[in-house]
Enzyme design. Sequence first.
Site, mmCIF file in Angstrom:
data_model
loop_
_atom_site.group_PDB
_atom_site.id
_atom_site.type_symbol
_atom_site.label_atom_id
_atom_site.label_comp_id
_atom_site.label_asym_id
_atom_site.label_seq_id
_atom_site.Cartn_x
_atom_site.Cartn_y
_atom_site.Cartn_z
ATOM 1 N N ASP A 83 0.042 -6.971 -16.092
ATOM 2 C CA ASP A 83 0.000 -6.548 -14.691
ATOM 3 C C ASP A 83 0.022 -7.760 -13.752
ATOM 4 O O ASP A 83 -0.888 -8.594 -13.782
ATOM 5 C CB ASP A 83 -1.292 -5.742 -14.478
ATOM 6 C CG ASP A 83 -1.219 -4.812 -13.291
ATOM 7 O OD1 ASP A 83 -0.222 -4.858 -12.562
ATOM 8 O OD2 ASP A 83 -2.177 -4.042 -13.096
ATOM 9 N N ASP A 84 1.057 -7.856 -12.935
ATOM 10 C CA ASP A 84 1.117 -8.895 -11.885
ATOM 11 C C ASP A 84 1.318 -10.316 -12.425
ATOM 12 O O ASP A 84 0.919 -11.277 -11.772
ATOM 13 C CB ASP A 84 -0.143 -8.888 -11.006
ATOM 14 C CG ASP A 84 -0.166 -7.720 -10.021
ATOM 15 O OD1 ASP A 84 0.497 -6.707 -10.289
ATOM 16 O OD2 ASP A 84 -0.853 -7.827 -8.991
ATOM 17 N N CYS A 100 3.285 -2.245 -8.273
ATOM 18 C CA CYS A 100 2.814 -1.794 -9.603
ATOM 19 C C CYS A 100 3.379 -0.460 -10.084
ATOM 20 O O CYS A 100 4.216 -0.412 -10.973
ATOM 21 C CB CYS A 100 1.291 -1.698 -9.615
ATOM 22 S SG CYS A 100 0.450 -3.230 -9.212
ATOM 23 N N HIS A 136 0.533 4.510 -14.974
ATOM 24 C CA HIS A 136 -0.396 4.280 -13.865
ATOM 25 C C HIS A 136 -1.637 3.714 -14.562
ATOM 26 O O HIS A 136 -1.523 2.787 -15.314
ATOM 27 C CB HIS A 136 -0.677 5.590 -13.134
ATOM 28 C CG HIS A 136 0.578 6.345 -12.819
ATOM 29 N ND1 HIS A 136 1.409 5.990 -11.785
ATOM 30 C CD2 HIS A 136 1.158 7.397 -13.427
ATOM 31 C CE1 HIS A 136 2.451 6.819 -11.764
ATOM 32 N NE2 HIS A 136 2.329 7.671 -12.740
ATOM 33 N N ASP A 184 5.100 -6.161 -14.728
ATOM 34 C CA ASP A 184 5.713 -5.181 -13.821
ATOM 35 C C ASP A 184 6.367 -5.795 -12.574
ATOM 36 O O ASP A 184 7.238 -5.177 -11.971
ATOM 37 C CB ASP A 184 4.727 -4.064 -13.446
ATOM 38 C CG ASP A 184 3.431 -4.562 -12.839
ATOM 39 O OD1 ASP A 184 3.204 -5.787 -12.798
ATOM 40 O OD2 ASP A 184 2.626 -3.708 -12.398
ATOM 41 N N HIS A 185 5.965 -6.980 -12.196
ATOM 42 C CA HIS A 185 6.591 -7.696 -11.068
ATOM 43 C C HIS A 185 5.963 -9.070 -10.992
ATOM 44 O O HIS A 185 5.010 -9.364 -11.711
ATOM 45 C CB HIS A 185 6.383 -6.951 -9.734
ATOM 46 C CG HIS A 185 4.964 -6.583 -9.524
ATOM 47 N ND1 HIS A 185 4.021 -7.495 -9.129
ATOM 48 C CD2 HIS A 185 4.303 -5.423 -9.737
ATOM 49 C CE1 HIS A 185 2.848 -6.896 -9.088
ATOM 50 N NE2 HIS A 185 2.982 -5.643 -9.468
HETATM 51 CA CA LIG Z 1 1.322 -4.858 -10.991
#
Ligand SMILES: [Ca+2]
Length: 470
Positions: free
Chosen positions: A36-37, A76, A132, A309-310
């Site tokens: 994540d991130d 996200c 999610h 995710d990014h």
């Molecule tokens: Ca994210």
Amino acid sequence: MRRYALALVCFFPGVLWSNNPSNGAEQPNVVMISIDDLNDWTGFLGGHPDVSTPNMDELAEQGRNFSNSHCAVPVCSSSRVSVMSGVAPTTHGSYEIGPRYDELPALNDVPTMQRYFKDHGYYTLSGGKVLHHGFTGRLSEAIDQSLGREKGRRPKKVMNRPASWSGAWDWGQYPDEDTEMADFKLAQNAANFLGSDFKPPFFLSVGFFRPHVPLFAPPCWFQKYDIEAISLPHIPSWDLDDVPKNFLNINSYAVAPTHAEVLKHGKQRGLTQAYLASISFVDSCVGLVVDALRASPHAENTYVVLWSDHGFHLGEKNHWAKRTLWEESTRVPLLISGPGISPDIPCEQSVSLIDIYPTLIDLCSLPENEKLEGVSLVPQLENSKMVRDRPAITSSYFGNHAVRSHSWRLITYEDGAEELYDHRSDSDEFHNLANDPRYKSIKNQLRQWLPKSEEPEFKKISERDKRLKK
Ligand SMILES: [Ca+2]
Ligand SMILES: [Ca+2]
């Protein structure tokens, strides 16, 4: 796509895809690790000179490092919906945190990747932040076994953030031990499963939360980075002078502090150290899963795909966090390794995270899913240098897109403003060439890839609004 894999078997007998079930061999398994991130601050992408990511680096060396990979949406849940559906935001309409996968009408008849594999005989497991925060509603039916959905705990008191900032933007040395971290427990659950006795094939998804804020990690990870000595990004004072002004208030959509606030409170080094510490912590969690796989009977017959995710800004272009259409927000790690994938130089062709779904289908010889909008990366898994014409498209809010090719980034905004960057000489995207007439033909070539149609942003209608409408 499947035909391509089979053709390779014909031309390179015994080299590639020997697991193809048509050969009588076992169906391959999939371990998918999402982070994540995480931006390009990894050893294998070279985004930060001080970062230590030995486990992910080893994975990169053993398979394919797609070093020019980009998300479909730089936020996200919208990015994750795109990965899991294999569909672009311009089709599903989610450009911001909010709508869940099963609330998007455009995805009613698009099975998630896990659902598709389950429907084709796979045992599916999932834990952590994959879509999610876990799978719910009709999506949960796609998962045979949960690996846990625990979220990280936060300390009761404020640690390092200024009082005026959101609680999400705190950081510090907490808790004391890895064993108290949700990501660590998730990694152990996945490792335990990989070491247990069960019948393959399986599709195991693990979604780690760090380095998403709040940036809490045990002290040992902070101690790897000397707060006074760590390198900070180069942020020229003139960088924003040549960019359109319409997208510069993007922070107003989110809870992230502005760069001015970070500087005013003297928090740039603290946040940067915490982000680096969180990356090294999550790298160790990746190591737990991958080491367990290597020690298991499935080591030779399992594809591992790792992605984030990014990306994430840490002050570049006076911005913190995500949602922009610049390289910092869109570029992500993407690694694929497994049977038949020989180590090779990094693949520099631009690819999208929505290519993961068709690639895994291709590798596992499942029937094509005609809903998917990405393209299989099997040709680049066979040969890193295999040219791919199609650039990666990233969309941030309705009407704004980035087209990232091998060497260029074109950004077009809803109001017609543009940016153009030449990555052959300007990997930091400091010099906007959009208004230079010498690049008109380059811009025209890139514009051809812009979405031809675009679904408006899907907005949830509340129960109250529905009643009022009636
Ligand atoms: Ca994210
Ligand atoms: Ca500039």
